[in-house]
Each structure stands twice: as structure tokens, then as C-alpha cells.
Design a protein around this motif. Structure first.
Motif, PDB file in Angstrom:
ATOM      1  N   LYS A 172       0.839  -1.202   0.000  1.00 64.65           N
ATOM      2  CA  LYS A 172       0.000   0.000   0.000  1.00 64.65           C
ATOM      3  C   LYS A 172       0.875   1.254   0.000  1.00 64.65           C
ATOM      4  O   LYS A 172       2.087   1.183   0.201  1.00 64.65           O
ATOM      5  CB  LYS A 172      -0.900   0.020   1.236  1.00 64.65           C
ATOM      6  CG  LYS A 172      -1.903  -1.123   1.301  1.00 64.65           C
ATOM      7  CD  LYS A 172      -2.936  -1.068   0.195  1.00 64.65           C
ATOM      8  CE  LYS A 172      -3.886   0.091   0.364  1.00 64.65           C
ATOM      9  NZ  LYS A 172      -4.951   0.107  -0.689  1.00 64.65           N
ATOM     10  N   LEU A 173       0.242   2.395  -0.194  1.00 66.48           N
ATOM     11  CA  LEU A 173       0.928   3.682  -0.141  1.00 66.48           C
ATOM     12  C   LEU A 173       0.465   4.461   1.083  1.00 66.48           C
ATOM     13  O   LEU A 173      -0.729   4.749   1.234  1.00 66.48           O
ATOM     14  CB  LEU A 173       0.647   4.490  -1.401  1.00 66.48           C
ATOM     15  CG  LEU A 173       1.589   4.202  -2.577  1.00 66.48           C
ATOM     16  CD1 LEU A 173       0.905   4.536  -3.892  1.00 66.48           C
ATOM     17  CD2 LEU A 173       2.882   4.995  -2.427  1.00 66.48           C
ATOM     18  N   GLY A 219       4.634   9.991  -0.592  1.00 65.18           N
ATOM     19  CA  GLY A 219       4.082   8.722  -0.141  1.00 65.18           C
ATOM     20  C   GLY A 219       5.169   7.733   0.191  1.00 65.18           C
ATOM     21  O   GLY A 219       6.351   7.972  -0.097  1.00 65.18           O
ATOM     22  N   PHE A 220       4.770   6.630   0.791  1.00 65.86           N
ATOM     23  CA  PHE A 220       5.707   5.603   1.236  1.00 65.86           C
ATOM     24  C   PHE A 220       5.096   4.246   0.930  1.00 65.86           C
ATOM     25  O   PHE A 220       4.010   3.923   1.418  1.00 65.86           O
ATOM     26  CB  PHE A 220       5.970   5.788   2.725  1.00 65.86           C
ATOM     27  CG  PHE A 220       6.612   4.624   3.430  1.00 65.86           C
ATOM     28  CD1 PHE A 220       7.610   3.858   2.834  1.00 65.86           C
ATOM     29  CD2 PHE A 220       6.234   4.290   4.730  1.00 65.86           C
ATOM     30  CE1 PHE A 220       8.195   2.788   3.493  1.00 65.86           C
ATOM     31  CE2 PHE A 220       6.817   3.231   5.402  1.00 65.86           C
ATOM     32  CZ  PHE A 220       7.798   2.478   4.775  1.00 65.86           C
ATOM     33  N   VAL A 221       5.766   3.446   0.102  1.00 66.99           N
ATOM     34  CA  VAL A 221       5.276   2.104  -0.215  1.00 66.99           C
ATOM     35  C   VAL A 221       5.627   1.181   0.940  1.00 66.99           C
ATOM     36  O   VAL A 221       6.801   1.028   1.295  1.00 66.99           O
ATOM     37  CB  VAL A 221       5.882   1.568  -1.525  1.00 66.99           C
ATOM     38  CG1 VAL A 221       5.271   0.207  -1.864  1.00 66.99           C
ATOM     39  CG2 VAL A 221       5.627   2.538  -2.669  1.00 66.99           C
ATOM     40  N   VAL A 222       4.606   0.536   1.522  1.00 67.71           N
ATOM     41  CA  VAL A 222       4.820  -0.243   2.733  1.00 67.71           C
ATOM     42  C   VAL A 222       3.844  -1.414   2.769  1.00 67.71           C
ATOM     43  O   VAL A 222       2.748  -1.347   2.208  1.00 67.71           O
ATOM     44  CB  VAL A 222       4.632   0.656   3.985  1.00 67.71           C
ATOM     45  CG1 VAL A 222       3.244   1.250   4.028  1.00 67.71           C
ATOM     46  CG2 VAL A 222       4.958  -0.089   5.268  1.00 67.71           C
ATOM     47  N   GLU A 223       4.248  -2.463   3.420  1.00 69.85           N
ATOM     48  CA  GLU A 223       3.382  -3.630   3.591  1.00 69.85           C
ATOM     49  C   GLU A 223       2.243  -3.288   4.541  1.00 69.85           C
ATOM     50  O   GLU A 223       2.439  -2.659   5.577  1.00 69.85           O
ATOM     51  CB  GLU A 223       4.216  -4.787   4.140  1.00 69.85           C
ATOM     52  CG  GLU A 223       3.471  -6.079   4.277  1.00 69.85           C
ATOM     53  CD  GLU A 223       4.352  -7.191   4.801  1.00 69.85           C
ATOM     54  OE1 GLU A 223       3.792  -8.163   5.328  1.00 69.85           O
ATOM     55  OE2 GLU A 223       5.590  -7.078   4.702  1.00 69.85           O
ATOM     56  N   SER A 236      -3.461   5.503   1.355  1.00 67.81           N
ATOM     57  CA  SER A 236      -4.161   5.980   0.175  1.00 67.81           C
ATOM     58  C   SER A 236      -5.079   4.878  -0.361  1.00 67.81           C
ATOM     59  O   SER A 236      -4.801   3.687  -0.192  1.00 67.81           O
ATOM     60  CB  SER A 236      -3.160   6.382  -0.907  1.00 67.81           C
ATOM     61  OG  SER A 236      -3.790   6.580  -2.150  1.00 67.81           O
ATOM     62  N   ALA A 237      -6.133   5.264  -1.036  1.00 69.05           N
ATOM     63  CA  ALA A 237      -7.031   4.299  -1.669  1.00 69.05           C
ATOM     64  C   ALA A 237      -6.422   3.714  -2.936  1.00 69.05           C
ATOM     65  O   ALA A 237      -6.956   2.765  -3.511  1.00 69.05           O
ATOM     66  CB  ALA A 237      -8.361   4.971  -2.000  1.00 69.05           C
TER      67      ALA A 237
END
Length: 287
Positions: free
Chosen positions: A147-148, A210-214, A231-232
Motif C-alpha cells: 500500500k501507499l 508517499g511511502f510504499v509499505v506492507e 491511500s485508496a
């Protein structure tokens, strides 16, 4: 993966609370005294014998990734605990050896396996095709979603993946999250950092969009930081499986590891570990 485990992960996403960023970011030795790991690679197919001969299983991990692994600031030993460490302990017990945890940067984990610095790596690692060129992987023991994470004030601004095109995006270095940011966010300016808390701080300070994260990890930080949210936006390849990495051609050790994974899925221990380490993180949060 049993369906019950997946359901429990969903519950944790809604209710888990993880340690404050400072505690998670602290890099310290773990599990009794940290000892010197093997300095040379073990011959192909002899890893299990080597582990039993020395009476120790040296497990590489990267703290600061709750609830998988994080520093327990409530303990005097400041040890690394979490879902992955509970699994590592179960493997060591199955082998009848002592568990030694070697805490390092995530980017150094996989190269430490063929170098013989650690026996296995247990750190929320995704078994990608690229990684399989240099190491072998166990069966998957947890599945989560990529997710972001964004600032809550930017919720209306970032509703779909295209909204992030050309933006500054943080990701933990050498992870599948970094790869996803580069491959699925067109013209992304990827800021790769060593630890999740560093990425969180970049979002909070407005240095990245933003940050891409599990997902399992993200919700813990969001509850600890109400100004953050997910974020959606959705990725095309959103599923993130997690497995254990070890040196190639060690089928006997791999068989033991997979047995431990299967046993702890069947008996509900993964469900319990997710719940227990989410609660433990609450203790860290309030210290």
C-alpha cells in the motif's frame, strides 16, 4: 496459508498498535549476547550439519519492521522480538540448538547468506525471482498487501495510483516495496532508505509524497501517528508473500523449516504471534 491466518491478519490491520518510531529505529543486539557469526560460507548442502555441529542457529533480521521484528524497549536486554523471531525460535527448538539473532540493515541480509555470515534470514522477505537466483526460500508463511502511506491531509489529493506519477516516493532499500515503487509508479522519484521509521519520518516531514509499505506494518504506524493514513490507490501487483531465505541446495534444512511453518500454521501459532506482538508493541509505545 490457512484461511484463519489471513482473517487474523485482517483483524490486526484494524486494531494493532506498534512501538513508537524511536524504539523501532533503535538498532541493538538481540537474544542473549550477540556473537560473532561464521566468517566463511558453508559448503553446499552441509548447512544443517554445520548448525547442529556448532549448536547454534544464526538468524539474520532487520529490526524496525513491526510486528515482524522490532526492538523491545521494555526489556533490559533490548532484544529483537516479533512474529519472525518467534518463528526463528521455533525452528531453533526443532533443531535442538541455541538461537542467535544478528540484527543488520535489510539490504545486507541476502548477501550475508552466501557469505556465511548468517545461516538463514527471517525478516519479512518476499521470495522474488531475482532473489531466487542467489538463495532458496521456504514456503510462504504470511501474505500481505502493498500500500501507499500518505499524510491524512493529502487524502483527497492521492486517490489513485496515477496521482503519484512523478512524485517523490519513499521505500525501504532493497525491498519489494522499492521495486514496486519503481515499476508501477511512472517517473517516481524513489527515495530508498535503510529502515521503515526513516521512511515514516520522510512522510511526516513532507519530504516525500508517499511511502510504499506492507499493509501489516503500515497500520501499526498509522495508529501511532494519527496524521498518517493509507491511500485508496492500488498496485497491480499488490500481494506480498513472506518466506525464509537460506543458502541454495540445503534441502534437508529446508524440509525442517517448512515443517515448522506448516505446524505453526496448523496449530494457530501464527494467529497468536500476530496478536501477541501487536499487544507487546503497545507496551513499547507507552514507554
Amino acid at each position: 496459508m490457512k484461511k484463519g491466518i489471513c482473517k487474523t491478519v485482517g483483524c490486526v490491520l484494524a486494531a494493532g498498535i506498534i512501538a513508537a518510531l524511536a524504539g523501532c529505529a533503535k538498532k541493538t543486539p538481540a537474544t542473549e549476547a550477540k556473537v560473532a557469526a561464521p566468517s566463511t560460507a558453508v559448503a553446499t548442502g552441509t548447512l544443517l550439519k554445520s548448525i547442529k555441529d556448532k549448536g547454534e542457529l544464526v538468524v539474520g533480521t532487520a529490526s524496525g519492521y513491526p510486528p515482524y521484528e522490532f526492538v523491545d524497549i521494555t526489556s533490559s536486554s533490548q532484544e529483537v522480538i516479533g512474529i519472525d523471531m518467534a518463528l526463528a525460535k521455533a525452528i531453533a527448538d526443532e533443531l535442538g540448538v541455541k538461537l542467535i539473532i544478528s540484527d543488520m540493515a535489510f539490504s545486507a541480509l541476502l548477501s550475508s547468506i552466501p557469505a556465511g555470515k548468517i545461516d538463514i534470514a527471517v525478516a519479512g522477505i518476499a521470495p522474488t525471482d531475482e532473489r531466487k537466483k542467489t538463495v532458496d526460500f521456504s514456503d510462504v508463511y504470511i501474505n500481505a498487501e502493498q500500500k501507499l502511506m500518505i499524510r491524512k491531509a493529502d487524502t483527497a489529493k492521492f486517490t489513485k495510483l496515477e496521482d503519484f506519477f512523478g512524485k517523490k516516493i519513499a521505500a525501504e532499500k532493497s525491498t519489494t516495496q522499492e521495486a514496486v515503487a519503481s515499476s508501477e509508479i511512472t517517473n517516481a522519484q524513489v527515495v530508498a532508505l535503510e529502515r521503515v521509521p526513516d521512511c515514516i519520518l520522510e512522510v511526516l516531514s513532507g519530504k516525500v509524497d508517499g511511502f510504499v509499505v506492507e499493509s501489516v506494518v503500515a497500520q501499526q504506524y498509522i495508529i501511532a501517528n494519527p496524521s498518517l493514513c493509507l491511500s485508496a490507490a492500488s498496485f497491480g501487483k499488490s500481494l506480498k508473500p513472506t518466506a525464509i531465505a537460506l543458502a541454495k541446495n540445503n534441502e534437508d534444512l529446508l524440509e525442517v523449516i517448512n515443517k515448522v511453518i506448516k505446524d505453526n500454521q496448523s496449530n494457530g501459532n501464527f494467529d497468536k504471534w500476530i496478536q501477541d506482538y501487536s499487544r507487546k508493541a503497545v507496551d513499547n509505545l507507552h514507554k
